[in-house]
Design a protein around this motif. Structure first.
Motif, PDB file in Angstrom:
ATOM      1  N   UNK A   1       7.228   8.936 -12.271  1.00  0.00           N
ATOM      2  CA  UNK A   1       6.229   9.152 -11.226  1.00  0.00           C
ATOM      3  C   UNK A   1       4.823   8.900 -11.773  1.00  0.00           C
ATOM      4  N   UNK A   2       4.565   9.252 -13.023  1.00  0.00           N
ATOM      5  CA  UNK A   2       3.221   9.097 -13.584  1.00  0.00           C
ATOM      6  C   UNK A   2       2.867   7.630 -13.800  1.00  0.00           C
ATOM      7  N   UNK A   3       3.814   6.847 -14.323  1.00  0.00           N
ATOM      8  CA  UNK A   3       3.537   5.429 -14.545  1.00  0.00           C
ATOM      9  C   UNK A   3       3.499   4.681 -13.218  1.00  0.00           C
ATOM     10  N   UNK A   4       4.311   5.093 -12.247  1.00  0.00           N
ATOM     11  CA  UNK A   4       4.238   4.484 -10.924  1.00  0.00           C
ATOM     12  C   UNK A   4       2.884   4.725 -10.279  1.00  0.00           C
ATOM     13  N   UNK A   5       2.379   5.952 -10.424  1.00  0.00           N
ATOM     14  CA  UNK A   5       1.049   6.257  -9.898  1.00  0.00           C
ATOM     15  C   UNK A   5      -0.038   5.500 -10.647  1.00  0.00           C
ATOM     16  N   UNK A   6       0.159   5.252 -11.940  1.00  0.00           N
ATOM     17  CA  UNK A   6      -0.798   4.453 -12.706  1.00  0.00           C
ATOM     18  C   UNK A   6      -0.857   3.027 -12.158  1.00  0.00           C
ATOM     19  N   UNK A   7       0.312   2.464 -11.816  1.00  0.00           N
ATOM     20  CA  UNK A   7       0.349   1.128 -11.211  1.00  0.00           C
ATOM     21  C   UNK A   7      -0.356   1.138  -9.866  1.00  0.00           C
ATOM     22  N   UNK A   8      -0.112   2.166  -9.060  1.00  0.00           N
ATOM     23  CA  UNK A   8      -0.755   2.240  -7.749  1.00  0.00           C
ATOM     24  C   UNK A   8      -2.263   2.431  -7.892  1.00  0.00           C
ATOM     25  N   UNK A   9      -2.699   3.197  -8.907  1.00  0.00           N
ATOM     26  CA  UNK A   9      -4.128   3.357  -9.161  1.00  0.00           C
ATOM     27  C   UNK A   9      -4.749   2.008  -9.514  1.00  0.00           C
ATOM     28  N   UNK A  10      -4.058   1.233 -10.341  1.00  0.00           N
ATOM     29  CA  UNK A  10      -4.548  -0.111 -10.671  1.00  0.00           C
ATOM     30  C   UNK A  10      -4.639  -0.959  -9.404  1.00  0.00           C
ATOM     31  N   UNK A  11      -3.679  -0.815  -8.496  1.00  0.00           N
ATOM     32  CA  UNK A  11      -3.714  -1.546  -7.232  1.00  0.00           C
ATOM     33  C   UNK A  11      -4.901  -1.154  -6.370  1.00  0.00           C
ATOM     34  N   UNK A  12      -5.180   0.128  -6.312  1.00  0.00           N
ATOM     35  CA  UNK A  12      -6.329   0.602  -5.528  1.00  0.00           C
ATOM     36  C   UNK A  12      -7.624   0.066  -6.132  1.00  0.00           C
ATOM     37  N   UNK A  13      -7.736   0.094  -7.458  1.00  0.00           N
ATOM     38  CA  UNK A  13      -8.930  -0.442  -8.109  1.00  0.00           C
ATOM     39  C   UNK A  13      -9.075  -1.941  -7.854  1.00  0.00           C
ATOM     40  N   UNK A  14      -7.956  -2.650  -7.818  1.00  0.00           N
ATOM     41  CA  UNK A  14      -8.005  -4.079  -7.508  1.00  0.00           C
ATOM     42  C   UNK A  14      -8.503  -4.322  -6.084  1.00  0.00           C
TER      43      UNK A  14
ATOM     44  N   UNK B   1     -10.493  -2.365  -4.385  1.00  0.00           N
ATOM     45  CA  UNK B   1     -11.908  -2.011  -4.308  1.00  0.00           C
ATOM     46  C   UNK B   1     -12.811  -3.121  -4.824  1.00  0.00           C
ATOM     47  N   UNK B   2     -12.330  -3.924  -5.759  1.00  0.00           N
ATOM     48  CA  UNK B   2     -13.160  -4.997  -6.291  1.00  0.00           C
ATOM     49  C   UNK B   2     -13.164  -6.238  -5.406  1.00  0.00           C
ATOM     50  N   UNK B   3     -12.332  -6.292  -4.418  1.00  0.00           N
ATOM     51  CA  UNK B   3     -12.175  -7.375  -3.438  1.00  0.00           C
ATOM     52  C   UNK B   3     -11.720  -8.674  -4.104  1.00  0.00           C
ATOM     53  N   UNK B   4     -12.284  -9.063  -5.198  1.00  0.00           N
ATOM     54  CA  UNK B   4     -11.892 -10.301  -5.881  1.00  0.00           C
ATOM     55  C   UNK B   4     -10.453 -10.199  -6.391  1.00  0.00           C
ATOM     56  N   UNK B   5     -10.033  -9.020  -6.743  1.00  0.00           N
ATOM     57  CA  UNK B   5      -8.709  -8.824  -7.356  1.00  0.00           C
ATOM     58  C   UNK B   5      -7.622  -8.447  -6.361  1.00  0.00           C
TER      59      UNK B   5
END
Length: 132
Positions: free
Chosen positions: A15-28, A30-34
């Motif tokens: 669950x923690x690493x899955x949430x880390x992947x989802x956090x990376x997705x949210x950050x991507x 937010x940057x619009x380019x990613x």
């Protein structure tokens, strides 16, 4: 057996690493380019929650053609991904793998973390398929 493995995986760290992947997705997002990387983050994050019974393969292995791949843009995208997010997710998976390898019961989970660490280095061109 896959269901038991997935439940144990989810409860004891997946669950923690899955949430880390989802956090990376949210950050991507937010940057619009990613945004193109965001979809990969959410797909691989879902795969990270329940990895047993599925596998990540290169897209060209599914079609058995050499001409279908990521191309130059995909390679550039993987390099950018590696620098900004891939290395950090890989470090997280490798750290979790070392912790899992400390116990005999955790060895299959450690192997899954190593597979996910390799995927996190270059996710463009990968797809998730079910194992039969």
């Amino acid at each position: 057996m896959r269901t038991i493995g997935n439940i144990l995986w989810f409860l004891f760290g997946g669950v923690f690493m899955g949430l880390a992947w989802w956090l990376a997705g949210v950050l991507c997002i937010l940057t619009i380019i990613c945004i193109p990387w965001a979809k990969s983050c959410f797909v691989i994050g879902t795969f990270t929650f329940f990895p047993f019974g599925k596998d990540a393969v290169k897209r060209n292995e599914l079609t058995f053609k050499d001409d279908i791949g990521t191309g130059a843009l995909g390679m550039i995208g993987n390099v950018v991904w590696f620098i900004f997010a891939g290395i950090w997710l890989a470090i997280g998976h490798l750290t979790a793998a070392v912790a899992c390898f400390c116990t005999i019961i955790g060895i299959p989970f450690g192997i899954q973390h190593i597979k996910l660490a390799l995927i996190s280095l270059a996710p463009i061109g990968q797809t998730i398929v079910k194992k039969y």
